[in-house]
Write a protein that holds these residues in place. Sequence first.
Motif, mmCIF file in Angstrom:
data_model
loop_
_atom_site.group_PDB
_atom_site.id
_atom_site.type_symbol
_atom_site.label_atom_id
_atom_site.label_comp_id
_atom_site.label_asym_id
_atom_site.label_seq_id
_atom_site.Cartn_x
_atom_site.Cartn_y
_atom_site.Cartn_z
ATOM 1 N N ILE A 9 0.946 -1.159 0.025
ATOM 2 C CA ILE A 9 0.070 -0.024 -0.071
ATOM 3 C C ILE A 9 0.811 1.329 -0.055
ATOM 4 C CG2 ILE A 9 -1.572 1.452 1.373
ATOM 5 C CD1 ILE A 9 -2.758 -1.371 2.434
ATOM 6 N N LYS A 10 1.915 1.313 0.614
ATOM 7 C CA LYS A 10 2.818 2.461 0.777
ATOM 8 C C LYS A 10 3.478 2.783 -0.524
ATOM 9 C CE LYS A 10 6.909 4.015 3.275
ATOM 10 N NZ LYS A 10 7.938 3.702 4.159
ATOM 11 N N SER A 11 3.941 1.822 -1.276
ATOM 12 C CA SER A 11 4.559 1.846 -2.396
ATOM 13 C C SER A 11 3.559 2.457 -3.583
ATOM 14 C CB SER A 11 5.298 0.637 -2.872
ATOM 15 O OG SER A 11 4.657 -0.363 -3.226
ATOM 16 N N ASP A 12 2.328 1.941 -3.414
ATOM 17 C CA ASP A 12 1.260 2.380 -4.242
ATOM 18 C C ASP A 12 1.076 3.913 -4.486
ATOM 19 O OD1 ASP A 12 -0.931 2.471 -6.248
ATOM 20 O OD2 ASP A 12 -1.955 1.039 -5.546
ATOM 21 N N SER A 13 1.448 4.703 -5.496
ATOM 22 C CA SER A 13 1.095 6.287 -5.229
ATOM 23 C C SER A 13 -0.238 6.737 -5.478
ATOM 24 C CB SER A 13 1.836 6.873 -6.595
ATOM 25 O OG SER A 13 1.463 6.138 -7.807
ATOM 26 N N ASP A 14 -0.919 5.528 -5.846
ATOM 27 C CA ASP A 14 -2.663 5.950 -6.014
ATOM 28 C C ASP A 14 -3.366 5.384 -4.796
ATOM 29 O OD1 ASP A 14 -2.328 6.917 -8.398
ATOM 30 O OD2 ASP A 14 -2.541 4.928 -9.464
ATOM 31 N N ALA A 15 -2.862 4.737 -3.933
ATOM 32 C CA ALA A 15 -3.431 4.259 -2.742
ATOM 33 C C ALA A 15 -3.554 5.154 -1.626
ATOM 34 C CB ALA A 15 -2.711 3.067 -2.054
ATOM 35 N N VAL A 16 -4.353 5.136 -0.667
ATOM 36 C CA VAL A 16 -4.592 5.975 0.374
ATOM 37 C C VAL A 16 -3.396 5.914 1.224
ATOM 38 C CG1 VAL A 16 -5.968 6.458 2.399
ATOM 39 C CG2 VAL A 16 -7.273 5.449 0.262
ATOM 40 N N PRO A 17 -2.965 7.078 1.792
ATOM 41 C CA PRO A 17 -1.628 7.167 2.583
ATOM 42 C C PRO A 17 -2.020 6.325 4.004
ATOM 43 C CG PRO A 17 -2.227 9.351 1.740
ATOM 44 C CD PRO A 17 -3.364 8.438 1.563
ATOM 45 N N LEU A 18 -1.003 5.889 4.415
ATOM 46 C CA LEU A 18 -0.978 5.058 5.752
ATOM 47 C C LEU A 18 -1.124 6.067 6.818
ATOM 48 C CD1 LEU A 18 1.965 2.491 4.997
ATOM 49 C CD2 LEU A 18 -0.841 2.028 4.697
ATOM 50 N N THR A 19 -1.768 5.510 7.841
ATOM 51 C CA THR A 19 -1.772 6.241 9.323
ATOM 52 C C THR A 19 -0.524 6.384 9.802
ATOM 53 O OG1 THR A 19 -2.649 4.317 10.327
ATOM 54 C CG2 THR A 19 -4.361 5.498 9.485
ATOM 55 N N PRO A 20 -0.229 7.224 10.897
ATOM 56 C CA PRO A 20 1.074 7.135 11.609
ATOM 57 C C PRO A 20 1.258 5.778 12.380
ATOM 58 C CG PRO A 20 -0.202 9.383 11.856
ATOM 59 C CD PRO A 20 -1.079 8.268 11.129
ATOM 60 N N LEU A 21 0.136 5.189 12.814
ATOM 61 C CA LEU A 21 0.176 3.907 13.324
ATOM 62 C C LEU A 21 1.013 2.808 12.509
ATOM 63 C CD1 LEU A 21 0.126 2.597 16.343
ATOM 64 C CD2 LEU A 21 -2.503 1.897 15.699
ATOM 65 N N SER A 22 0.277 2.732 11.353
ATOM 66 C CA SER A 22 0.737 1.741 10.247
ATOM 67 C C SER A 22 2.218 2.067 9.716
ATOM 68 C CB SER A 22 -0.207 1.943 9.062
ATOM 69 O OG SER A 22 -1.602 1.452 9.481
ATOM 70 N N THR A 23 2.533 3.275 9.716
ATOM 71 C CA THR A 23 3.731 3.632 9.197
ATOM 72 C C THR A 23 4.811 3.130 10.395
ATOM 73 O OG1 THR A 23 2.973 5.683 8.166
ATOM 74 C CG2 THR A 23 5.521 5.549 8.782
ATOM 75 N N LYS A 24 4.512 3.243 11.601
ATOM 76 C CA LYS A 24 5.377 2.960 12.866
ATOM 77 C C LYS A 24 5.396 1.386 12.780
ATOM 78 C CE LYS A 24 5.836 3.468 17.917
ATOM 79 N NZ LYS A 24 5.210 4.018 19.108
ATOM 80 N N PHE A 25 4.472 0.856 12.492
ATOM 81 C CA PHE A 25 4.428 -0.849 12.405
ATOM 82 C C PHE A 25 5.564 -1.105 11.557
ATOM 83 C CE2 PHE A 25 3.160 -4.664 10.221
ATOM 84 C CZ PHE A 25 3.095 -5.840 11.515
ATOM 85 N N LEU A 26 5.669 -0.405 10.411
ATOM 86 C CA LEU A 26 6.607 -0.774 9.344
ATOM 87 C C LEU A 26 8.024 -0.669 9.736
ATOM 88 C CD1 LEU A 26 4.899 0.587 6.026
ATOM 89 C CD2 LEU A 26 5.038 -1.819 6.867
ATOM 90 N N GLN A 27 8.171 0.336 10.627
ATOM 91 C CA GLN A 27 9.559 0.738 10.978
ATOM 92 C C GLN A 27 9.937 -0.071 12.227
ATOM 93 O OE1 GLN A 27 8.884 4.830 12.195
ATOM 94 N NE2 GLN A 27 9.144 5.437 10.125
ATOM 95 N N THR A 28 9.181 -1.043 12.818
ATOM 96 C CA THR A 28 9.441 -1.854 13.703
ATOM 97 C C THR A 28 10.266 -3.121 13.471
ATOM 98 O OG1 THR A 28 7.330 -1.450 15.063
ATOM 99 C CG2 THR A 28 8.322 -3.234 15.933
ATOM 100 N N ALA A 29 10.984 -3.468 14.195
ATOM 101 C CA ALA A 29 11.914 -4.668 13.830
ATOM 102 C C ALA A 29 11.164 -5.855 13.642
ATOM 103 C CB ALA A 29 13.070 -4.911 15.083
ATOM 104 N N PRO A 30 11.384 -6.769 12.923
ATOM 105 C CA PRO A 30 10.512 -8.195 12.638
ATOM 106 C C PRO A 30 10.391 -8.923 14.068
ATOM 107 C CG PRO A 30 12.427 -7.867 11.312
ATOM 108 C CD PRO A 30 12.627 -6.817 12.084
#
Length: 252
Positions: A9-30
């Motif tokens: 979703i983040k890489s799709d330029s036409d998609a709805v922008p991610l929320t701050p919580l979703s962005t924080k999840f992507l930055q979390t270690a596996p």
Amino acid sequence: MLHDMLESIKSDSDAVPLTPLSTKFLQTAPHQRTHFVAVYRENPLKRQTVITALETLKKSHPDDDAISCLIIGTENKDMYILDPEAFTVLVKQSLPSQPVFLRSTGLYDVDFRILVACRNGNILVMKKGANTPKFCITLNSHPIGIERIGKNIVIATMDKNLMCYNNKIKNLWSIPMPNHITCLASMDFKAKTFKGVLVGMDNSEIRVYRDKFLVDTMTVPDIPAMMQFGKYDREESTLIVITKSVDSTSLS
């Protein structure tokens, strides 16, 4: 799986922008993602934004003391027109880029146009009843300010240029400035029937132009960051200048 879906979703330029919580999840270690989901799974997803531009639009009457609608541009590439009494959203319009300057003419209840200067260097026009804004000008540099002077549009850009377009988007003139422009403001001096623009520059100078002709210059104590000309208290014609050091200067 959730991580891969959000990355898509983040890489799709036409998609709805991610929320701050979703962005924080992507930055979390596996190895911390399972714990992150367990902690925040009950939290609602909210997309917060910041205001990037403000303007007013007369609602029903053009009088100076008539009520006005508030126009708001946001970092999420949205523009809102708010009711001046109930503060409900009258119009929500998505834009192709973040709005940085807004200028309006007309009345909301009758007919109006809103000029939108975007961060990507495009100028758009939003008309009453239109489903989408109309693209009209592509600038060679980022906008520093935009003003409506009569039927013309005056634009200042980061490449030290001041330019003017008419209603048919024909470039009437362009003037190179000797220094970088920091701000732009319209000047309607009714006592002298004078209409022009004020150009603030990084050498602490403010230039006054009528069309493409320089008619006056003045110097302020610091670099001007913002200017507004109009009525202030009992003075009918006052120029308020806010400088880079957050000091304000009043010139009557």
